[in-house]
Write a protein that holds these residues in place. Structure first.
Motif, short mmCIF file in Angstrom:
data_model
loop_
_atom_site.label_atom_id
_atom_site.label_comp_id
_atom_site.label_asym_id
_atom_site.label_seq_id
_atom_site.Cartn_x
_atom_site.Cartn_y
_atom_site.Cartn_z
N TYR A 121 3.00 -83.07 39.07
CA TYR A 121 4.03 -83.45 40.04
C TYR A 121 3.41 -84.11 41.26
O TYR A 121 2.31 -83.79 41.69
N GLY A 122 4.17 -85.05 41.82
CA GLY A 122 3.67 -85.88 42.91
C GLY A 122 4.00 -85.33 44.28
O GLY A 122 4.42 -84.18 44.45
N LEU A 123 3.85 -86.19 45.27
CA LEU A 123 4.14 -85.81 46.65
C LEU A 123 5.63 -85.49 46.83
O LEU A 123 6.49 -86.06 46.16
N THR A 156 -15.56 -88.70 39.03
CA THR A 156 -14.22 -89.26 39.01
C THR A 156 -14.11 -90.45 39.97
O THR A 156 -14.76 -90.47 41.01
N ILE A 157 -13.27 -91.40 39.59
CA ILE A 157 -13.00 -92.58 40.42
C ILE A 157 -11.53 -92.51 40.81
O ILE A 157 -10.65 -92.57 39.94
N ILE A 158 -11.25 -92.35 42.10
CA ILE A 158 -9.88 -92.14 42.57
C ILE A 158 -9.21 -93.50 42.78
O ILE A 158 -9.61 -94.29 43.63
N THR A 159 -8.17 -93.77 42.01
CA THR A 159 -7.61 -95.12 41.95
C THR A 159 -6.56 -95.41 43.02
O THR A 159 -6.32 -96.57 43.34
N ILE A 164 0.84 -78.89 37.25
CA ILE A 164 -0.38 -79.35 37.92
C ILE A 164 0.00 -80.14 39.16
O ILE A 164 0.80 -81.09 39.08
N LYS A 165 -0.56 -79.77 40.31
CA LYS A 165 -0.27 -80.47 41.56
C LYS A 165 -1.10 -81.75 41.63
O LYS A 165 -2.32 -81.69 41.74
N GLY A 166 -0.45 -82.89 41.52
CA GLY A 166 -1.16 -84.17 41.50
C GLY A 166 -1.16 -84.92 42.81
O GLY A 166 -2.09 -85.67 43.12
N ASP A 167 -0.08 -84.77 43.60
CA ASP A 167 0.07 -85.46 44.89
C ASP A 167 0.08 -86.98 44.76
O ASP A 167 -0.17 -87.69 45.73
N GLN A 168 0.39 -87.50 43.57
CA GLN A 168 0.44 -88.95 43.41
C GLN A 168 1.69 -89.52 44.10
O GLN A 168 2.70 -88.86 44.23
N ILE A 220 -23.93 -85.23 27.37
CA ILE A 220 -22.75 -86.10 27.42
C ILE A 220 -22.01 -85.86 28.72
O ILE A 220 -21.68 -84.73 29.07
N LYS A 221 -21.76 -86.93 29.45
CA LYS A 221 -21.02 -86.86 30.71
C LYS A 221 -19.76 -87.71 30.63
O LYS A 221 -19.75 -88.76 29.98
N ILE A 222 -18.73 -87.24 31.30
CA ILE A 222 -17.47 -87.98 31.37
C ILE A 222 -17.33 -88.63 32.75
O ILE A 222 -17.59 -87.99 33.77
N VAL A 223 -16.92 -89.88 32.75
CA VAL A 223 -16.52 -90.58 33.97
C VAL A 223 -15.03 -90.85 33.83
O VAL A 223 -14.61 -91.57 32.91
N ALA A 224 -14.22 -90.25 34.68
CA ALA A 224 -12.76 -90.34 34.54
C ALA A 224 -12.13 -91.04 35.73
O ALA A 224 -12.52 -90.79 36.88
N THR A 225 -11.17 -91.90 35.47
CA THR A 225 -10.36 -92.47 36.55
C THR A 225 -9.15 -91.56 36.76
O THR A 225 -8.51 -91.14 35.81
N VAL A 226 -8.87 -91.25 38.00
CA VAL A 226 -7.75 -90.37 38.35
C VAL A 226 -7.03 -90.97 39.55
O VAL A 226 -7.63 -91.65 40.37
N PRO A 227 -5.72 -90.70 39.67
CA PRO A 227 -5.00 -91.33 40.78
C PRO A 227 -5.28 -90.73 42.16
O PRO A 227 -5.24 -91.45 43.15
N THR A 228 -5.55 -89.41 42.23
CA THR A 228 -5.60 -88.77 43.54
C THR A 228 -6.78 -87.81 43.68
O THR A 228 -7.37 -87.38 42.69
N GLU A 229 -7.06 -87.45 44.92
CA GLU A 229 -8.09 -86.46 45.21
C GLU A 229 -7.72 -85.10 44.62
O GLU A 229 -8.58 -84.36 44.13
N SER A 230 -6.43 -84.76 44.65
CA SER A 230 -5.99 -83.48 44.09
C SER A 230 -6.32 -83.39 42.61
O SER A 230 -6.77 -82.35 42.12
N LEU A 231 -6.09 -84.47 41.87
CA LEU A 231 -6.41 -84.46 40.45
C LEU A 231 -7.91 -84.49 40.21
O LEU A 231 -8.39 -83.92 39.24
#
Length: 569
Positions: free
Chosen positions: A528-530, A374-377, A555-559, A350-361
């Protein structure tokens, strides 16, 4: 030199073509994707040189700038080869859009307008834009070029070339395959070379020989591996997904055209429907249209199905088919077909494909959950069905869970699952924001079934409460909450529940409201974001510890869009 007339522009365009042609072999070496559609350098060389040759053969001394650029746009489209050639054709189709029938010369302002239009057209024309490619170069150029003032077009084009080169150097940090191979993007390199060729002509250096042009590329070669043998032995040259097998199909059709009178009437062409039909039998899809002309690039195991779809809507003006598997094996004699197919045989894990906002996440998902599909949105916006299909295929498994991080992505994910249903069991974890996505991944268990995982994910989401803190762009009343422009607003279930002038007060107020919904909260998560300070994070953590006696996980998200994602369990 403040303005560029039609004659000078043709010479500049031809100069750009020459720089691509001379650097063709090196661009082929930079191409870290071993199969997709031949070699980038060859494709861009054929696209550009064929176009300029046809244009020069069909213009006269009376041809104005508008006539020349319209003819160039059509010839670039008709002669475009591969992904890189098609995207290049769309960049310059957009570049030419602001040039009108009465335009006699290109001045500074019009040149900048053309660059912005080039970016817009390129991104709109491609169904699955990928950052770290030629698209990134034209995007960054369009964004940065407006930040300076210029005395003449030469100064402007010098800055364009510099911006493009600086952006190119950053492409390895945007695409893992480039970083692993220690190269810059080949298509982006080609666009940089094209700008350099235009600049050489504009600055009066029209007689450079091939060796001088090659020497002009040394700055980029210093940051790139320049041995083709190195690429062949580098592991990234062997990292192709299932889409690397089969055929690269390209065709151009003229809509509503019939080759014989007895043929059935053609189906009315609707781009979205056409796209979905092609995605049922292929991937890596690019569709561009110009009036009654439609050009398609797609990878498929069944090319006859692709061409049957195309012929429903019109008749072919051009067709090209390449066997990508054969190309790969020809270029890698040390690899046998048996080894190749074994390496890319789909697993049942089983594999997960996840959409995430940033490279950091994306890095966080990899390190914490071992999820690297992951797909960086924030780079591409809401991913298309094609983006999600590519992510599914990259996972290379017959059992896949797509974890969304935005409710706006769910429909595209469902469509991708339908298109891939004959090849794999694809289920959707319908998470509505990043925090729900993180909660979903914390309970993922590779040792139970896909359906049992979905049950556990749904349970954790139901038991958790999440919210977002963003910045208001306007003043308005939302129920009992008065929001002024610039306020930090707390959002829960798409409803604005609070507004504060200070982000720290805002996120603490949001935490209070979420915690109040749970009888015995165990943990608070914040992403937390930028531009969030370490002091602010510590203050929030201290508040949670002292007020509730529970842990606050940061968690450092940088969004960019949301200052904070908040979740409570």
């Amino acid at each position: 030199m403040k303005k560029i007339d039609s004659k000078l522009f043709i010479n500049m365009f031809e100069g750009g073509c020459k720089f691509i042609a001379v650097n063709c072999d090196y661009m082929n070496e930079l191409n870290v994707f071993p199969v997709p559609d031949g070699d980038t350098g060859t494709n861009m060389k054929i696209t550009t040189t064929s176009a300029i040759e046809n244009v020069k053969a069909n213009i006269t001394d009376q041809s104005n700038l508008y006539d020349i650029t319209k003819l160039l746009a059509r010839q670039l489209l008709m002669n475009a080869r591969g992904n890189s050639g098609v995207i290049f054709s769309q960049i310059f189709r957009g570049f030419f859009d602001p040039i009108k029938e009465d335009t006699k010369e290109i001045d500074i302002n019009l040149f900048i307008e053309c660059l912005i239009a080039a970016k817009e057209k390129a991104y709109k024309s491609i169904s699955n834009p990928v950052e770290g490619t030629i698209l990134t170069i034209i995007r960054v150029v369009s964004e940065e070029v407006v930040k300076k003032t210029y005395n003449n077009t030469l100064e402007l084009l010098e800055n364009v070339t510099k911006i493009a080169l600086d952006a190119l150097k950053k492409t390895p940090n945007m695409l893992p395959s480039l970083k692993e191979a220690k190269v810059v993007d080949s298509g982006g390199y080609g666009l940089c070379k094209f700008f350099e060729g235009m600049l050489q002509v504009l600055s009066g250096k029209e007689t450079l020989d091939d060796q001088e042009i090659k020497q002009a590329s040394s700055e980029i070669k210093d940051i790139s591996t320049n041995s083709k043998t190195t690429f062949i032995t580098n592991p990234s040259r062997f990292e192709i997904s299932e889409e690397g097998f089969g055929y690269c199909c390209e065709f151009i059709i003229q809509l509503n055209f019939k080759t014989t009178e007895t043929q059935k009437a053609k189906v009315k062409w609707v781009k979205n429907i056409f796209e979905q039909e092609l995605l049922e039998h292929g991937d890596s899809l690019i569709i561009v249209n110009d009036a009654e002309i439609v050009k398609v690039h797609v990878h498929s195991l069944y090319p006859y199905k692709i061409f049957e779809i195309g012929q429903k809507y019109g008749e072919f003006l051009k067709i090209k088919v390449d066997n990508m598997t054969k190309q790969f094996l020809d270029n890698h004699p040390e690899i046998s077909p048996k080894e190749l197919f074994k390496k890319f045989r789909m697993t049942n894990d089983i594999k997960i494909v996840a959409t995430v906002p940033t490279e950091s996440l994306a890095q966080y998902y990899d390190s914490q959950f071992n999820i690297n599909n992951t797909i960086i949105t924030e780079m591409i916006g809401n991913p298309s069905t094609n983006d999600l299909l590519t992510g599914i295929k990259t996972a290379n498994s017959t059992n896949i869970i797509i974890v969304t991080d935005d409710s706006n992505i769910i429909l595209s994910a469902e469509q991708a699952a339908i298109l891939y249903k004959d090849k794999a069991n694809v289920q959707i974890a319908r998470c509505k924001n990043t925090m729900e996505s993180i909660f979903a991944c914390t309970v993922f268990n590779p040792n139970i079934s896909v359906f049992d995982n979905i049950k556990e994910i749904n349970k954790i989401i139901k038991k958790s409460f999440t919210g977002l803190l963003s910045t208001s762009v306007k003043t308005a009343q939302f129920g009992d909450v008065l929001v002024e422009k610039g306020d930090f607003i707390g959002i829960v279930d798409k409803k604005i529940i609070l507004a504060e002038k200070n982000s720290e007060i805002g996120v603490i107020s949001l935490i209070k409201k979420l915690v109040s919904r749970i009888r015995k909260p165990k943990i608070v998560y914040i992403v937390y974001g930028l531009d969030v300070t370490t002091r602010e994070i510590r203050n929030i953590e201290k508040f949670v510890n002292e007020s509730y006696g529970i842990k606050c996980k940061n968690i450092k998200g940088d969004q960019k869009l949301y200052k904070y994602f908040v979740g409570v369990q």
